[in-house]
Design a protein around this motif. Structure first.
Motif, PDB file in Angstrom:
ATOM      1  N   MET A 152      28.145  -6.256  14.439  1.00  0.00           N
ATOM      2  CA  MET A 152      29.246  -7.614  14.208  1.00  0.00           C
ATOM      3  C   MET A 152      28.160  -7.906  12.696  1.00  0.00           C
ATOM      4  O   MET A 152      29.496  -7.617  11.945  1.00  0.00           O
ATOM      5  CB  MET A 152      28.387  -8.934  14.983  1.00  0.00           C
ATOM      6  CG  MET A 152      28.743  -8.582  16.280  1.00  0.00           C
ATOM      7  SD  MET A 152      28.341  -9.002  18.051  1.00  0.00           S
ATOM      8  CE  MET A 152      29.063 -10.978  17.617  1.00  0.00           C
ATOM      9  N   CYS A 153      26.974  -8.688  12.397  1.00  0.00           N
ATOM     10  CA  CYS A 153      26.928  -8.995  11.353  1.00  0.00           C
ATOM     11  C   CYS A 153      26.445  -7.884  10.215  1.00  0.00           C
ATOM     12  O   CYS A 153      26.485  -7.622   9.233  1.00  0.00           O
ATOM     13  CB  CYS A 153      25.764  -9.986  11.197  1.00  0.00           C
ATOM     14  SG  CYS A 153      24.232  -9.327  11.458  1.00  0.00           S
ATOM     15  N   PHE A 155      24.166  -5.866   9.553  1.00  0.00           N
ATOM     16  CA  PHE A 155      22.319  -5.556   9.252  1.00  0.00           C
ATOM     17  C   PHE A 155      21.315  -4.888  10.025  1.00  0.00           C
ATOM     18  O   PHE A 155      20.742  -4.436   9.299  1.00  0.00           O
ATOM     19  CB  PHE A 155      21.169  -7.489   9.197  1.00  0.00           C
ATOM     20  CG  PHE A 155      21.339  -8.094   8.092  1.00  0.00           C
ATOM     21  CD1 PHE A 155      20.634  -8.309   6.823  1.00  0.00           C
ATOM     22  CD2 PHE A 155      22.308  -8.968   7.931  1.00  0.00           C
ATOM     23  CE1 PHE A 155      20.830  -9.187   6.176  1.00  0.00           C
ATOM     24  CE2 PHE A 155      22.232  -9.904   6.906  1.00  0.00           C
ATOM     25  CZ  PHE A 155      21.975  -9.763   5.872  1.00  0.00           C
ATOM     26  N   CYS A 156      21.062  -4.948  11.421  1.00  0.00           N
ATOM     27  CA  CYS A 156      20.970  -3.702  11.549  1.00  0.00           C
ATOM     28  C   CYS A 156      21.303  -2.688  12.061  1.00  0.00           C
ATOM     29  O   CYS A 156      20.590  -0.861  12.084  1.00  0.00           O
ATOM     30  CB  CYS A 156      20.580  -4.144  13.251  1.00  0.00           C
ATOM     31  SG  CYS A 156      22.761  -3.659  14.030  1.00  0.00           S
ATOM     32  N   ARG A 189      20.145  -8.521  16.935  1.00  0.00           N
ATOM     33  CA  ARG A 189      19.867 -10.253  17.068  1.00  0.00           C
ATOM     34  C   ARG A 189      21.351 -10.326  17.636  1.00  0.00           C
ATOM     35  O   ARG A 189      21.747 -11.032  17.929  1.00  0.00           O
ATOM     36  CB  ARG A 189      19.162 -10.376  15.799  1.00  0.00           C
ATOM     37  CG  ARG A 189      17.944 -10.149  15.439  1.00  0.00           C
ATOM     38  CD  ARG A 189      17.552 -11.082  14.469  1.00  0.00           C
ATOM     39  NE  ARG A 189      16.283 -10.821  13.752  1.00  0.00           N
ATOM     40  CZ  ARG A 189      15.131 -10.237  13.234  1.00  0.00           C
ATOM     41  NH1 ARG A 189      16.239  -8.725  13.214  1.00  0.00           N
ATOM     42  NH2 ARG A 189      14.146 -10.059  12.791  1.00  0.00           N
ATOM     43  N   CYS A 190      22.187  -9.767  17.570  1.00  0.00           N
ATOM     44  CA  CYS A 190      23.530  -9.666  17.526  1.00  0.00           C
ATOM     45  C   CYS A 190      23.644  -9.731  18.775  1.00  0.00           C
ATOM     46  O   CYS A 190      24.452 -10.220  19.642  1.00  0.00           O
ATOM     47  CB  CYS A 190      24.239  -9.628  16.383  1.00  0.00           C
ATOM     48  SG  CYS A 190      24.810  -9.448  15.113  1.00  0.00           S
TER      49      CYS A 190
HETATM   50  S1  FES Z   1      25.020  -6.514  13.944  1.00  0.00           S
HETATM   51 FE1  FES Z   1      23.954  -8.270  13.955  1.00  0.00          FE
HETATM   52  S2  FES Z   1      21.528  -7.852  13.528  1.00  0.00           S
HETATM   53 FE2  FES Z   1      22.639  -6.002  14.585  1.00  0.00          FE
END
Ligand code: FES
Ligand code: FES
Length: 210
Positions: A152-153, A155-156, A189-190
């Motif tokens: 999603m975002c 970052f991970c 986190r997502c």
């Molecule tokens: S996709 Fe957003 S923290 Fe994993």
């Protein structure tokens, strides 16, 4: 199809997201924000000394290239990569060994770059997500993350791609359970965990096929 029709818009959006996903899985570009960090790799004179004070020579081998740096001994591998070498795939999220976003391979084993001092990483082969493939020629794991839309975002994502890559190199027959265990040090986190592990299993299939 008209430019502004809902179908057109959703296709364009999908195309855009697919492109963004590719960039994130390959280079970690999803987190384009360059965080200015504590204890960063630059040494401001305003901390009371000259810019050169206390610097030591550090040689890092990253993604097959050797880099000579002058750093304070306290600089982490993560800061050296991001701030000095502009290798920004590994992300700085918690900066304390909690999330796995900064995961890199050190001699093939996943480590947290935020908990590794750059001076200690000398003599090791460091591989970041950028070292696995390119947007034109992605690794099987990177491809699987894009195909399964496992982010999603983002970052991970570089950390997960790195952890899964290490697990599959160690055991190409790793199953879902083993891949989940290999990613115990990584947090999304997502909450994209299901897709992440779908991608990991898909990558295992691809690698066997290859
Ligand atoms: S996709 Fe957003 S923290 Fe994993
Ligand atoms: S940034 Fe290194 S573990 Fe979170």
């Amino acid at each position: 199809m008209p430019e502004d029709s809902p179908n057109r818009r959703s296709l364009s959006r999908r195309k855009f997201l697919r492109g963004a996903g590719t960039a994130i899985a390959v280079t970690g570009a999803g987190a384009l924000i360059s965080t200015k960090v504590n204890g960063d790799a630059t040494e401001p004179a305003e901390q009371g000394g000259t810019a050169q004070e206390g610097l030591v020579d550090v040689t890092l081998k990253v993604n097959g290239k050797t880099h000579q740096l002058k750093l304070q001994p306290r600089v982490t591998l993560l800061d050296a990569l991001r701030e000095r070498l502009q290798i920004t795939g590994p992300k700085k999220v918690c900066d304390r060994g909690n999330c796995g976003a900064c995961t890199v391979l050190r001699d093939g084993k996943p480590v947290y770059a935020c908990l590794t001092l750059a001076v200690d990483a000398q003599g090791s082969e460091i591989t970041t997500v950028e070292g696995f493939g390119t947007p034109e020629k992605m690794s099987e794991v990177q491809q699987a993350f894009v195909e399964k839309d496992a982010l999603m975002c983002g970052f991970c994502t570089p950390g997960f791609v790195t952890a899964v890559t290490a697990a599959l190199k160690k055991n190409p027959n790793a199953d879902n359970e083993e891949l989940r265990r290999a990613c115990r040090g990584n947090i999304c986190r997502c909450g994209t965990f299901n897709r992440v592990f779908e991608a990991a299993v898909e990558a295992a299939k691809k690698m066997k096929g290859a």
